[in-house]
Motif scaffolding. Structure first.
Motif, PDB file in Angstrom:
ATOM      1  N   SER A 214      11.830  29.197  28.812  1.00  9.65           N
ATOM      2  CA  SER A 214      11.841  27.748  29.014  1.00  9.65           C
ATOM      3  C   SER A 214      11.288  27.546  30.399  1.00  9.65           C
ATOM      4  O   SER A 214      11.148  26.320  30.829  1.00  9.65           O
TER       5      SER A 214
ATOM      6  N   GLY B 289       7.286  23.011  26.894  1.00  5.42           N
ATOM      7  CA  GLY B 289       7.809  23.594  25.626  1.00  5.42           C
ATOM      8  C   GLY B 289       6.881  23.691  24.310  1.00  5.42           C
ATOM      9  O   GLY B 289       5.917  23.012  24.430  1.00  5.42           O
TER      10      GLY B 289
ATOM     11  N   GLN C 119      13.002  23.196  24.019  1.00  6.15           N
ATOM     12  CA  GLN C 119      12.814  24.056  24.680  1.00  6.15           C
ATOM     13  C   GLN C 119      12.534  23.609  26.076  1.00  6.15           C
ATOM     14  O   GLN C 119      12.978  24.207  27.057  1.00  6.15           O
TER      15      GLN C 119
ATOM     16  N   ARG D  88      10.827  17.327  34.015  1.00 11.69           N
ATOM     17  CA  ARG D  88      11.780  17.791  33.474  1.00 11.69           C
ATOM     18  C   ARG D  88      13.265  17.313  33.853  1.00 11.69           C
ATOM     19  O   ARG D  88      13.337  17.162  34.866  1.00 11.69           O
TER      20      ARG D  88
END
Length: 407
Positions: A9, A256, A286, A407
């Motif tokens: 990740s 991801g 992910q 993120r």
């Protein structure tokens, strides 16, 4: 090695990129064509092919002269690769990465579907009376699927692991997963990923035999779409751990990778887009993101009736009619084994320059495809893009790219 570097990740930095296609050579040429809504498709003929179809022909490939040290690799596929490696300062960036990490710590992971098969097709036309192939034909360095990775390793003076993935149209998207896993496992510190596929007789006649070629420029998601347009491209990206470089606001990261294999049919997609949904979900999972976090989807969008319908079902189920999406294959053509890498770079350009490219060649959207398909360019901030690549046999891959901090 820190634990976060071992995690799948952990985002990877797209440190350098280069692209050659029918839209032009280099990132600026590609971006200019996208902004101008200009297609690279043409109805010019290729080699001995007399089919009524349009192709995405990259200019200047036949004029490329490989360096003497790489002359054994002489074929159209490797010439196209060398042409792309001359763009955007990527040779210098890769040389700096080699000095930074060491030649044995950089892997090469590339996708292709046909490699240098044109060289074999031409060699068969030059057989002697006994049927023997000409002495100057080098299968290992040209037609052999691995030849593109071998060529790039030699060209870049790299000594790390090298792999070629050949899973049809998902090939150069899946290589991001290969590189991601090798970096996470600590085998390498960086990777050259992407793909190269060049025009050849086998793909043009092969897709014609499947009744999948359009006589007009392909029109993804159009109500009257009737097939694809074959293109060619070479795409290269340097992937490194995100902590290698000082943070910049416009950095693009690989957040991801989602892969699936639904194995529904040899050539037809799962009618409900099952594998596509699994791949998209896996990429978002992910990255720790949800459908509402995605700003734009670069569709696989090949313009065949069944493929677009299946992908649209998957998009509708996961994103509804909200998330803007489009296919850029109306601009580049379907570059097959190079499509994943090509569209990853296009997606990165969308993030860097705040662009959602409108789909080309469309006269009427198919009302049965319930997605938020964009017909015209939109300028707006783009933080996260999902790029889809789905291949024959149900080999599916979705890449999630985003700005640093997205993120």
């Amino acid at each position: 090695m820190a634990s976060n570097r071992n995690s799948l990740s952990a985002p990877l930095h797209l440190s350098a990129m280069s692209l050659s296609s029918s839209l032009g050579h280099g990132l600026q040429a590609t971006l200019a064509a996208l902004r101008a809504s200009r297609s690279g498709l043409s109805d010019q003929r290729f080699e001995t092919v007399e089919l009524a179809t349009w192709i995405g022909h990259a200019a200047g490939v036949d004029e490329v002269v490989l360096p003497e040290s790489l002359r054994a690799f002489e074929c159209r596929n490797n010439r196209l690769a060398w042409l792309a490696l001359q763009q955007d300062g990527i040779l210098e960036a890769l040389a700096a990465a080699r000095a930074r990490h060491g030649a044995s710590r950089i892997g090469v992971f590339l996708g292709t579907s046909t490699s240098g098969i044109l060289e074999t097709e031409q060699a068969f036309r030059r057989r002697d009376d006994a049927g023997k192939l000409p002495a100057d034909f080098h299968y290992r360095e040209t037609h052999n699927t691995y030849s593109i990775a071998d060529f790039v390793r030699h060209a870049l003076q790299l000594e790390g692991p090298a792999v070629v993935v050949s899973t049809a149209c998902s090939s150069s998207a899946k290589v991001f997963g290969n590189a991601q896993r090798m970096i996470a496992a600590g085998f390498i510190d960086a990777a050259v990923v992407g793909g190269v596929d060049s025009l050849c007789l086998t793909t043009l006649h092969g897709f014609h035999s499947l009744q999948l070629l359009s006589a007009d420029p392909c029109k993804p998601y159009d109500a009257t779409r009737n097939g694809l347009s074959i293109g060619e491209a070479a795409a290269f990206i340097l992937l490194e751990r995100a902590d290698v470089h000082a943070a910049r606001d416009n950095d693009v990261l690989l957040l991801g990778v989602g892969e699936s294999a639904d194995a529904h049919h040899m050539s037809a997609p799962h009618p409900e887009g099952l594998g596509a949904r699994i791949a998209m979900r896996a990429a978002m999972q992910q990255a720790g993101l949800q459908a509402s976090d995605i700003d734009y989807i670069n569709l696989h969008g090949t313009a065949t009736p069944s493929n677009d319908a299946a992908e649209a079902q998957a998009i509708a189920a996961e994103f509804g009619m909200v998330t803007p999406c489009s296919s850029t294959k109306g601009a580049t053509g379907h570059t097959l084994g190079a499509a994943g890498g090509t569209e990853a770079i296009i997606s990165a350009l969308c993030i860097k320059h705040g662009l959602i490219p409108g789909g080309l060649n469309i006269t009427q959207l198919d009302p049965a495809l319930q997605v938020n398909y964009q017909l015209a360019n939109r300028d707006q901030p783009i933080r996260r893009v999902l790029s889809n690549s789905f291949g024959f046999g149900g080999t599916n891959c979705s890449l999630l790219l985003g700005q640093r901090g997205a993120r």
